[in-house]
Scaffold this motif. Structure first.
Motif, PDB file in Angstrom:
ATOM      1  N   GLU A 158       0.825  -1.217   0.000  1.00 20.99           N
ATOM      2  CA  GLU A 158       0.000   0.000   0.000  1.00 20.99           C
ATOM      3  C   GLU A 158       0.855   1.262   0.000  1.00 20.99           C
ATOM      4  N   ASP A 208      -9.398  -1.427  -1.973  1.00 25.85           N
ATOM      5  CA  ASP A 208      -9.408  -1.133  -0.540  1.00 25.85           C
ATOM      6  C   ASP A 208      -8.420  -2.062   0.179  1.00 25.85           C
ATOM      7  N   HIS A 209      -8.193  -1.765   1.426  1.00 26.58           N
ATOM      8  CA  HIS A 209      -7.217  -2.505   2.230  1.00 26.58           C
ATOM      9  C   HIS A 209      -7.515  -4.006   2.233  1.00 26.58           C
ATOM     10  N   SER A 210      -8.779  -4.359   2.358  1.00 28.71           N
ATOM     11  CA  SER A 210      -9.123  -5.789   2.449  1.00 28.71           C
ATOM     12  C   SER A 210      -8.783  -6.539   1.160  1.00 28.71           C
TER      13      SER A 210
END
Length: 189
Positions: free
Chosen positions: A88, A173-175
């Protein structure tokens, strides 16, 4: 009589302007004219600090490669968390645009690639960082001793590149990132 204003650090200002354009508009918005117009300087200022536009682009890539190589995980609860955090941090809007630029511009890629190296600059820098994180995870027992960290790092960065290579402004997204990292590492945990 002076005809312009003194610039404290024109080179840095031009590079920062390019990063902002890449983040907002991608590679299509980055031209020598857009950089100088947004920086509020004459076009000659760009050519005073860079031999040509490819040299300017190579400087953008080189700066981002240094940023990537300095990344360390901010989260260290597990190898999956650490690698997810690194991925990220790597895939910013600017980096995503610079990777596309390096892929599409042979001359820029030639200028930034170290002799004898292979792969896509920036992505290979990210691969080296992930290899270090995986090796550290192996040392503390978070992943198996026989895990091939080089192959895992290539798979992780290649998959992340595909995951992040979407529409301008759209990021997973993070997930989603966590799930990809976990699915690649699951056999090595």
């Amino acid at each position: 009589m002076p005809t312009g204003r003194a610039l404290e650090d024109a080179r840095s200002m031009l590079l920062e302007t390019g990063r902002r354009i890449l983040a907002a508009e991608g590679t299509g918005g980055l031209t020598s004219r857009s950089v100088t117009d947004r920086a509020g300087v004459a076009k000659g200022v760009l050519h005073r600090h860079f031999a040509d536009f490819d040299a300017y682009l190579a400087a953008l890539v080189t700066d981002d490669a240094a940023r990537i190589r300095s990344i360390e995980p901010r989260s260290a609860g597990s190898t999956v968390d650490a690698v997810t955090d690194v991925v990220e941090q790597v895939f910013t809007p600017t980096t995503r645009a610079l990777v596309a630029l390096v892929i599409s511009r042979d001359e820029v890629r030639r200028r930034v690639r170290s002799p004898g190296s292979y792969g896509i600059p920036l992505l290979m820098d990210a691969t080296a960082v992930v290899m270090d994180v995986l090796a550290a995870g192996r040392e503390v027992g978070w992943i198996r001793r026989d895990a091939d960290v080089a192959a895992l790092a290539l798979a992780l960065i290649g998959s992340a590149h595909l995951l992040y290579a979407g529409e301008l402004g759209a990021f997973p997204d993070h997930s989603a990132t966590h799930e990809v990292v976990e699915s690649i590492l699951v056999g090595s945990l």
